[in-house]
Design a protein around this motif. Sequence first.
Motif, PDB file in Angstrom:
ATOM      1  N   ILE A   1      16.777  -0.443  -2.700  1.00 64.89           N
ATOM      2  CA  ILE A   1      15.756  -0.439  -1.635  1.00 64.89           C
ATOM      3  C   ILE A   1      15.389  -1.867  -1.237  1.00 64.89           C
ATOM      4  CG2 ILE A   1      14.821   1.806  -2.257  1.00 64.89           C
ATOM      5  CD1 ILE A   1      12.603   0.432  -3.793  1.00 64.89           C
ATOM      6  N   PHE A   2      16.003  -2.839  -1.917  1.00 70.64           N
ATOM      7  CA  PHE A   2      15.809  -4.253  -1.572  1.00 70.64           C
ATOM      8  C   PHE A   2      17.178  -4.921  -1.502  1.00 70.64           C
ATOM      9  CE2 PHE A   2      12.334  -3.019  -4.536  1.00 70.64           C
ATOM     10  CZ  PHE A   2      11.309  -2.944  -3.595  1.00 70.64           C
ATOM     11  N   LEU A   3      17.433  -5.598  -0.405  1.00 68.68           N
ATOM     12  CA  LEU A   3      18.691  -6.329  -0.274  1.00 68.68           C
ATOM     13  C   LEU A   3      18.494  -7.808  -0.561  1.00 68.68           C
ATOM     14  CD1 LEU A   3      20.216  -4.645   2.919  1.00 68.68           C
ATOM     15  CD2 LEU A   3      20.427  -3.971   0.501  1.00 68.68           C
ATOM     16  N   THR A   4      17.304  -8.318  -0.247  1.00 67.57           N
ATOM     17  CA  THR A   4      16.970  -9.732  -0.466  1.00 67.57           C
ATOM     18  C   THR A   4      15.517  -9.833  -0.915  1.00 67.57           C
ATOM     19  OG1 THR A   4      16.152 -10.108   1.785  1.00 67.57           O
ATOM     20  CG2 THR A   4      18.532 -10.380   1.423  1.00 67.57           C
ATOM     21  N   ASN A   5      15.106 -11.037  -1.282  1.00 68.25           N
ATOM     22  CA  ASN A   5      13.705 -11.258  -1.639  1.00 68.25           C
ATOM     23  C   ASN A   5      12.783 -11.117  -0.431  1.00 68.25           C
ATOM     24  OD1 ASN A   5      14.057 -11.588  -4.375  1.00 68.25           O
ATOM     25  ND2 ASN A   5      14.182 -13.826  -4.280  1.00 68.25           N
ATOM     26  N   LYS A   6      13.332 -11.273   0.781  1.00 63.61           N
ATOM     27  CA  LYS A   6      12.518 -11.015   1.974  1.00 63.61           C
ATOM     28  C   LYS A   6      12.103  -9.546   2.014  1.00 63.61           C
ATOM     29  CE  LYS A   6      14.170 -14.694   5.044  1.00 63.61           C
ATOM     30  NZ  LYS A   6      14.809 -15.005   6.354  1.00 63.61           N
ATOM     31  N   ASP A   7      13.003  -8.670   1.582  1.00 60.54           N
ATOM     32  CA  ASP A   7      12.668  -7.244   1.516  1.00 60.54           C
ATOM     33  C   ASP A   7      11.574  -7.001   0.474  1.00 60.54           C
ATOM     34  OD1 ASP A   7      14.537  -6.528   3.455  1.00 60.54           O
ATOM     35  OD2 ASP A   7      16.134  -6.319   1.967  1.00 60.54           O
ATOM     36  N   ARG A   8      11.696  -7.670  -0.659  1.00 61.80           N
ATOM     37  CA  ARG A   8      10.683  -7.492  -1.711  1.00 61.80           C
ATOM     38  C   ARG A   8       9.326  -7.986  -1.238  1.00 61.80           C
ATOM     39  NH1 ARG A   8      15.493  -8.802  -4.240  1.00 61.80           N
ATOM     40  NH2 ARG A   8      16.175  -7.272  -5.812  1.00 61.80           N
ATOM     41  N   GLN A   9       9.309  -9.124  -0.589  1.00 66.56           N
ATOM     42  CA  GLN A   9       8.039  -9.620  -0.064  1.00 66.56           C
ATOM     43  C   GLN A   9       7.517  -8.708   1.036  1.00 66.56           C
ATOM     44  OE1 GLN A   9       6.199 -12.290  -1.325  1.00 66.56           O
ATOM     45  NE2 GLN A   9       4.685 -11.252  -0.028  1.00 66.56           N
ATOM     46  N   GLY A  10       8.431  -8.163   1.831  1.00 65.89           N
ATOM     47  CA  GLY A  10       8.034  -7.215   2.876  1.00 65.89           C
ATOM     48  C   GLY A  10       7.419  -5.964   2.277  1.00 65.89           C
ATOM     49  N   PHE A  11       7.942  -5.539   1.131  1.00 64.19           N
ATOM     50  CA  PHE A  11       7.394  -4.384   0.416  1.00 64.19           C
ATOM     51  C   PHE A  11       5.965  -4.668  -0.041  1.00 64.19           C
ATOM     52  CE2 PHE A  11       6.482  -1.885  -3.326  1.00 64.19           C
ATOM     53  CZ  PHE A  11       7.106  -0.663  -3.127  1.00 64.19           C
ATOM     54  N   VAL A  12       5.770  -5.828  -0.659  1.00 63.08           N
ATOM     55  CA  VAL A  12       4.441  -6.204  -1.149  1.00 63.08           C
ATOM     56  C   VAL A  12       3.451  -6.319   0.019  1.00 63.08           C
ATOM     57  CG1 VAL A  12       3.119  -8.027  -2.304  1.00 63.08           C
ATOM     58  CG2 VAL A  12       5.364  -7.348  -3.196  1.00 63.08           C
ATOM     59  N   ASP A  13       3.895  -6.871   1.136  1.00 60.84           N
ATOM     60  CA  ASP A  13       3.024  -7.009   2.304  1.00 60.84           C
ATOM     61  C   ASP A  13       2.661  -5.647   2.894  1.00 60.84           C
ATOM     62  OD1 ASP A  13       3.175  -9.740   2.004  1.00 60.84           O
ATOM     63  OD2 ASP A  13       4.702 -10.021   3.564  1.00 60.84           O
ATOM     64  N   ALA A  14       3.661  -4.762   3.011  1.00 62.06           N
ATOM     65  CA  ALA A  14       3.400  -3.421   3.541  1.00 62.06           C
ATOM     66  C   ALA A  14       2.464  -2.645   2.622  1.00 62.06           C
ATOM     67  CB  ALA A  14       4.710  -2.655   3.721  1.00 62.06           C
ATOM     68  N   LEU A  15       2.644  -2.836   1.321  1.00 65.20           N
ATOM     69  CA  LEU A  15       1.783  -2.177   0.334  1.00 65.20           C
ATOM     70  C   LEU A  15       0.346  -2.655   0.490  1.00 65.20           C
ATOM     71  CD1 LEU A  15       1.572  -0.311  -2.115  1.00 65.20           C
ATOM     72  CD2 LEU A  15       2.202  -2.263  -3.567  1.00 65.20           C
ATOM     73  N   ALA A  16       0.156  -3.953   0.648  1.00 63.78           N
ATOM     74  CA  ALA A  16      -1.190  -4.512   0.833  1.00 63.78           C
ATOM     75  C   ALA A  16      -1.830  -3.971   2.108  1.00 63.78           C
ATOM     76  CB  ALA A  16      -1.121  -6.037   0.869  1.00 63.78           C
ATOM     77  N   ASP A  17      -1.053  -3.893   3.178  1.00 61.70           N
ATOM     78  CA  ASP A  17      -1.574  -3.374   4.451  1.00 61.70           C
ATOM     79  C   ASP A  17      -2.035  -1.929   4.308  1.00 61.70           C
ATOM     80  OD1 ASP A  17      -0.985  -5.788   5.626  1.00 61.70           O
ATOM     81  OD2 ASP A  17       0.869  -5.114   6.573  1.00 61.70           O
ATOM     82  N   SER A  18      -1.228  -1.115   3.658  1.00 57.86           N
ATOM     83  CA  SER A  18      -1.560   0.297   3.505  1.00 57.86           C
ATOM     84  C   SER A  18      -2.748   0.497   2.559  1.00 57.86           C
ATOM     85  CB  SER A  18      -0.346   1.083   2.998  1.00 57.86           C
ATOM     86  OG  SER A  18       0.696   1.067   3.957  1.00 57.86           O
ATOM     87  N   CYS A  19      -2.821  -0.310   1.505  1.00 61.07           N
ATOM     88  CA  CYS A  19      -3.964  -0.226   0.586  1.00 61.07           C
ATOM     89  C   CYS A  19      -5.254  -0.565   1.322  1.00 61.07           C
ATOM     90  CB  CYS A  19      -3.767  -1.182  -0.590  1.00 61.07           C
ATOM     91  SG  CYS A  19      -2.580  -0.603  -1.823  1.00 61.07           S
ATOM     92  N   ASP A  20      -5.197  -1.563   2.171  1.00 57.21           N
ATOM     93  CA  ASP A  20      -6.382  -1.955   2.938  1.00 57.21           C
ATOM     94  C   ASP A  20      -6.778  -0.863   3.930  1.00 57.21           C
ATOM     95  OD1 ASP A  20      -8.355  -4.031   3.800  1.00 57.21           O
ATOM     96  OD2 ASP A  20      -7.236  -3.885   5.674  1.00 57.21           O
ATOM     97  N   THR A  21      -5.803  -0.286   4.580  1.00 61.28           N
ATOM     98  CA  THR A  21      -6.068   0.751   5.579  1.00 61.28           C
ATOM     99  C   THR A  21      -6.700   1.987   4.954  1.00 61.28           C
ATOM    100  OG1 THR A  21      -4.211   0.002   6.952  1.00 61.28           O
ATOM    101  CG2 THR A  21      -5.007   2.250   7.323  1.00 61.28           C
ATOM    102  N   TYR A  22      -6.253   2.364   3.765  1.00 65.18           N
ATOM    103  CA  TYR A  22      -6.709   3.609   3.140  1.00 65.18           C
ATOM    104  C   TYR A  22      -7.648   3.387   1.949  1.00 65.18           C
ATOM    105  CZ  TYR A  22      -3.417   5.990   6.143  1.00 65.18           C
ATOM    106  OH  TYR A  22      -2.759   6.481   7.244  1.00 65.18           O
ATOM    107  N   SER A  23      -8.142   2.159   1.802  1.00 64.05           N
ATOM    108  CA  SER A  23      -9.111   1.825   0.739  1.00 64.05           C
ATOM    109  C   SER A  23      -8.591   2.196  -0.644  1.00 64.05           C
ATOM    110  CB  SER A  23     -10.454   2.523   1.001  1.00 64.05           C
ATOM    111  OG  SER A  23     -10.996   2.134   2.235  1.00 64.05           O
ATOM    112  N   ILE A  24      -7.345   1.865  -0.895  1.00 63.72           N
ATOM    113  CA  ILE A  24      -6.713   2.154  -2.184  1.00 63.72           C
ATOM    114  C   ILE A  24      -6.905   0.971  -3.133  1.00 63.72           C
ATOM    115  CG2 ILE A  24      -4.530   2.631  -3.344  1.00 63.72           C
ATOM    116  CD1 ILE A  24      -5.491   4.921  -1.571  1.00 63.72           C
ATOM    117  N   LYS A  25      -7.229   1.266  -4.389  1.00 62.44           N
ATOM    118  CA  LYS A  25      -7.279   0.218  -5.404  1.00 62.44           C
ATOM    119  C   LYS A  25      -5.909   0.150  -6.066  1.00 62.44           C
ATOM    120  CE  LYS A  25     -10.709  -0.268  -8.375  1.00 62.44           C
ATOM    121  NZ  LYS A  25     -11.567  -0.014  -9.561  1.00 62.44           N
TER     122      LYS A  25
END
Length: 331
Positions: A21-45
């Motif tokens: 699910i990751f081809l490069t470290n850009k994908d991994r960073q993209g995963f972490v960024d998307a996760l942060a965005d979704s956590c903020d949107t849905y008030s997830i801890k």
Amino acid sequence: RIEYPGAYYHVMNRGNRREDIFLTNKDRQGFVDALADSCDTYSIKLITYVLMDNHFHLLVQTPQANLSEFMRHFLVTYTVRFNLRNGCTGHVFQGRFKSLLVDEDEYLLPLSRYIHLNPIRSKRFKDADIPTKTEYLKEYSWSTFAGYCYLRKRNKNIDYSWFLCTYFGEDTAKARRRCREYVYQAIDGEIENPFEAVVHQSIIGAQDFVDWVRQKLPRKAQREVPALNRLQHHISVERIIAEVAKAGNAKAADLRDRKTKLKDLRQMAIELSYRYSNYKQKEIGAIFGVDYSTVSQSRTRLKTKLNSSRKLKKQFHRIRAQIEKMAIPKI
């Protein structure tokens, strides 16, 4: 899925056809960024995560009982961004994500350790010595472990202090060292597997926690535990304080008073407010006249007291049962 406000979950998903699910470290960073965005949107801890080549693990809390909405948004967001970045089309993940409801009291800490040990649970490290494994874990960039051990490696989207204060007493160099040692201890010998405690393919928990969940299920859902509707609605902190005060033959104002002699009842009111209201620790602290860290410390002290006093634990469970009745929506 079993969903209620304040629930903790272990969440996992793999790549489609078990592909990466990751081809490069850009994908991994993209995963972490998307996760942060979704956590903020849905008030997830977000408590812990680890990214492996073809799968990931998360440990999260859902104050608003919205795990399914959160994960749907997150997985779609990452998939779209991954495909655009790599010129791909189609699915990235293998079907729906898997989730397990977690008993915070008994299994959140060992489960966090199990997740953080994932990077060395591969054939590559089968014959590696302990120093090699510990060094790899310390330097592994795509996990929350390093942030729990070293301030300089923290991710601004993770509430490290809550976890450290809850399980190691404080967020200090000493507590971070204890956290690090707790994980490293499992390297020398067989790694404890908390998934052996899974019940009904839906819950990781002790029997009293399983019973607590089962009591909330309608009869039909007891036969179909994975297909549970949401269990609770939010209760105001004021109502919770009033209920705890009533149970202890006290006044609500006494429990809000920082100098009260009714320390046990006050700590119970703080803990139950955290579990059953929609307030964050900072907001709860404002009502009780303390700051965020004091709320966390109060909850930790209460947990220690409950483990050492059967009488106090019985009183707490009796009050909690009454609060739970208030939290069940009338149909």
